[in-house]
Every structure is written in structure tokens, then in C-alpha cells.
Design an enzyme around this catalytic site. Sequence first.
Site, PDB file in Angstrom:
ATOM      1  N   GLU A  65      63.051  46.108  23.753  1.00 43.48           N
ATOM      2  CA  GLU A  65      63.483  46.595  25.056  1.00 43.48           C
ATOM      3  C   GLU A  65      64.915  46.224  25.419  1.00 43.48           C
ATOM      4  O   GLU A  65      65.586  46.979  26.121  1.00 43.48           O
ATOM      5  CB  GLU A  65      62.532  46.063  26.149  1.00 43.48           C
ATOM      6  CG  GLU A  65      61.100  46.542  26.036  1.00 43.48           C
ATOM      7  CD  GLU A  65      60.952  48.036  26.301  1.00 43.48           C
ATOM      8  OE1 GLU A  65      61.799  48.586  27.033  1.00 43.48           O
ATOM      9  OE2 GLU A  65      60.014  48.645  25.753  1.00 43.48           O
ATOM     10  N   SER A 102       4.507  36.710  60.153  1.00 45.72           N
ATOM     11  CA  SER A 102       3.946  35.366  59.970  1.00 45.72           C
ATOM     12  C   SER A 102       4.823  34.452  59.132  1.00 45.72           C
ATOM     13  O   SER A 102       4.556  33.249  59.050  1.00 45.72           O
ATOM     14  CB  SER A 102       2.560  35.467  59.325  1.00 45.72           C
ATOM     15  OG  SER A 102       1.650  36.086  60.216  1.00 45.72           O
TER      16      SER A 102
END
Length: 656
Positions: free
Chosen positions: A108, A378
Site C-alpha cells: 500500500e 399458587s
Amino acid sequence: MYQEPFRADHMMERDRREQRRRLIVGGSLALIAVMLVSFAFAGWHWAFHDLPPAPQTAAELWNVRREPAVTLTDREGRVLAVRGPLYARAVALESLPEHVPQAFLAIEDQRFYRHTGVDFRGVARALWRNFRAGATVEGGSTITMQLVKNLMLSPDRELRRKIQEMRLARALERQLSKTEILELYLNRIYLGARAYGIEAAAERYFDKSATELTLAEAALLAALPKAPSRLDPTINLDAARARAAQVLAAMEEAGYITATEHAEALAEPAEPVADTSDPNATSNWGHAFDMALTEAQRLVPGDIPDLIIRTTLDPALARAANETVERVLSEQGEAAHAGEAAIVLLAPDGAIRAFAGGRDYRDSQFNRAVQARRQPGSAFKPIVFAAALEAGYDPSSAVWDEPVDLEGWTPQNFSGSYRGLVTLQEALKRSINTVAVQVADEVGIGRIVEMGHRLGIRSDLPELPAIALGAAEVNLVELTAAYSVFANDGERREPYFILSITNSRGDVLYEHRDPGAERALETETARAMSTMLQDVVMTGTGRRAALPGRASAGKTGTSQSFRDAWFIGYTADYTAGVWVGNDDDSPMENVTGGGLPAQIWRDFMVQVHEGLPARALSAPAPRTRSEREERLAAFYSDLSAAFSELLEDGASPSER
């Protein structure tokens, strides 16, 4: 003598012409200057009117233009799923093998350390090559220019953007060191497959850290910036390797590697691993993701671009929860008109080890384990009975199971019949409504509400008589946490789901600190409740939840018209809660807590405890008694209570 006036006039005319000429020339020059300045200003404005300011520090660039991304991990830090781009922790340049940055520099920007942001030699070379080719074959961008383009400018391929790129690159080089620029570039560059930065790409393609990359692997990653989608090695490996060969050649040309190293890397090219992400991540972890994000926003307020959230989840147990819910409902849900279910699993310290928020996140994002508030029926009775034990009752206390009328409210037993004199333990085991209502009335509804909040119920609990039968609405997490108090000998631990939150740079934004346990019940009271709850599983309504060869305790719950069914229970290792019902609140076909929920709980907990040694609960197991023995116990308990009342009233045994 007559020529002098003529000569003078001639000279004056010549001066006037010269003056006009000078004025014209001067004006023209001024006009040209003005035009040049105007053109320059216009050109400057055209090129730089929207130029963003150059950053002053590297820190300003770490988070700029970061798309929001969240990584969800399990308790060990293993990635479960990712939303948004793949980010990973930032890696320092000094921690990488030399060949990693060298691979990028070689292909690069070989003159990176010799230019000041713009490589004019490289630009001239690129222009010449493009001219000869008749097309754009080389860009001439330096690494600094690429960084500027990716983080500060638009990706438009036009002259104006290129000019801005060059100016900002030179400005960036004046503000940051070469090391800072290269480090930023390697950590922010897009490398395909949603991976941003060298660390994320190394994990994605090679399932390793960037600090462990080989030369061939580094070359393959350095090949990607040119065309990350087209060169994605998981899609086009041949093209990626061809570009990697160019990288290796450039590295040898730049003197970074020897010919031997070049040849060896070509001989053994990098082998990307298969995608290790969960193909069913959305379905498996969608509810967990939403829950983690909601909690993270509470713990770390503000706009944070990327987060890594480490949860308390055990992925194997979480999968077991989801699979159990889906399997049982697929087999029995349609016949029972039961469309949904949820599970929560808590460790003794309150950590949420697993949960299932519903059958399939793709069909419904509603989290029934956390967001749904339903009547527990319950399953709320242990809270009532815990308050009764604190008020002076004990498991053998006798209460009459008989018709009850509280200011016009006449609650019925599920069986429709009455058993007469029963102990508190038998009433809980058989889930007798009339006893729970009488006990709550005797103890006081306010005391029941206070007990519920003390055990960890965060939902509002109305002070109404019907709360004794679970008429209040609660969510599964908080009710499961309340039961864990009985398992933990009266110590309450707040449920928690997040261990830590960091950003991709590794900064710790939140870390869970154990606040310690709070004493919610006396140990004796908690163990008495735990013994009673063991009896529910051994011989009561929760028999279907019993685990083979392992002590457990729990309670069933069914709301009015079979709209909700619950089973909440625990072992010495975990507490788990199960809810079954329908999102539209429609009734099920006679589904009780002792049916589908108990079966789901049992099937899930068998998987949870696989490989764990069987351990007894801290509370003693109940002594098994026949129904006749239960009635005798109730009779003698009632007789003892009556005798005590006489003594309190001042009557002697002989007077009685």
C-alpha cells in the site's frame, strides 16, 4: 518664436495619452488580478468549503465514523453473536509481528516513512501508468490518505475529494506520529466480511489474534484493502491468494523478507477457517441480545459506538432451555392450546445462567421471561406461608380446610372439595386455596406484600385478599429469584445478567461487583419452607418435576381459567422457573403448573445437572407420612394450639 506653443501643446497631448495608456494597463492588470483572486477564491471555496477540521489527537479518530456494533459474549468471553460490523479490541503496533505491518506497507505505501502524507513521486507514477493504460490502474494514495478517506471524507472518486484528501493527509502528518497513523490504519481498515481492523479480520478469517498471524496470513489480509468484497477469501480464495502473492513479492522487493521466506509463504498459503459464527444466532440469542442492550443502556448511559457485552450466560444451558421449550410445545402445545413458554435459570449468586424468552425470536421479539407480567397463581403461596412462619406458624400448624367467606369473596379449592383439619405443610403440598386465604387473613395482607418485596419481587403487589392466591402480576425472573432465597438459607441475591461492558479498545466501561447477600429470612424459616417445598415435589402437586436421584424443591402455580401455568423450583446447584401460556391471554386446555411446566422444568434440569454430583439441599427432607398420619398430625397440632390458648386465657388443665 511661433513653434514654442505648438511644442508645448504636443508634449501635453503626449503626456495625456501616456497617462491614459497607463490607466488602461493598470486597470487591466487590476482587473486581471481581481479575476485571478476571484478565481482562486472560487477554486479554494470549491475545493475546501466543506473540508472537515483536521483532528488534533489520535484519540479523536478512534471512534469517528464507527457504525454502532455490539458483540455479545458468554461468561467465558466467547462470542455468541454480533450486531453490526465486526470490531475487536485495538492492537498496539508493537504487539504485532513485524511482518504484519510490513505486509500492508509493502503493497500500500512503501515510502510511508519518507513522505509527509502525500507521496508526490507516487502520485506522478500513478498518473503516468493510468495515462499509458487509458484507465485507472493505480491510485497513488498513501496510507495516511487512505485513513483520511475512510474516516473523514466521502468515498467519491472525484478531483475535489482527492485534493481534500491530500490536504488533510498533510495536516494529519503534522499532528500525529507515523506510529499513531499506522496503528489507526491497521485498526480501522475494512477487510471484508463485516470485519473492521486487523484483529477482527484475524479472528474472522483465521480464528486467532492478529498477534499470532503468520507471514502467509498477514499477506492475505494485506491483500484485502484493494477490494475487500471481491477478494473475500471465504468467497473467492483463488483471487485473494493471487493478490497475496503480489504482497509477498512486494515485501521481498522492499527488503522486508528474504527470497526463502517468500518461497516458503507461497508454498504454504494461508487457509481461512470456515465461518464459526452461529448460523442460528438471531433465533438463539435474539432475546439475550435485546436484554443485554437494555441493561447496558442502564449501566452505561450515553452514545457509545461499539460495545462488547460479557454476559453470565452458559451457552450450552441456554441452548438446552430453548430446545426444551420448543420440543415440549411442539409435541404437546397444540393439543393443550399452549402457544408459548419461558425459562429462567439462576446460579446461587444470582447470575442468570440461561433463559428462554419464548419459542422463536424471529417470530416474536417479546421476552416472556423478563417483559411479561402474569398472575402466578399458587406459585405465590410460598411467600404467603413464609410470612406465616415468621408470624408464629410452623409446618405442623393445623388449619381448617373449609368454605371461606371474606366479605363476600368465597375462594374455592381446585378440587372443589375440602379436607377438614390439615397441617400447613399438607396445605402447601396439596395447594389448598382456603388455607392460604385464611393464613393470609390471619397474618395480614400488608405482611404478605412486605415479604414478597423482601424476597425480591419488584412488581407492584396490591394489598388485596386475592393476593394469597397469586392474583398479583409478576415476571418470571423475579419470582424465580424469590424462590432462590429459600434455596440459599434466607440470603437474597439480586439477579444479574452482565459481567462487564467494554469498548473495542478494551476500555472497561462497567464491571459487575458482587454486592454480597442480604438477609431476607432467618435460616430456620428458610429451611422450614425448603422442607415443605421438597414435600411438594416428593408427594404433592409437583411430583412430575421430581429429578431422578437428586433432591429438589418447588411449587406449582395455575392462574384463573388456566391462563398461566408455572413451576418454580431449585436444587442445591440452581434455581429455575418455567411459565407456560399464551400471549393473547387465552385459556389453555386444563394445563396446570403440575403438567407442562413441571415436565419442562424436569427435562431442562436433567440436562443442566448432567455431570454434576448429586447434592442434598441444606434443609432436611420431609418425613414421608401417610394421609392418616397427616390427619393425626393436624389433629394433635390443633389440640396443642387449643390447649395453649386456654393457658394464655388463664384456664388451668383441670378447669378444662
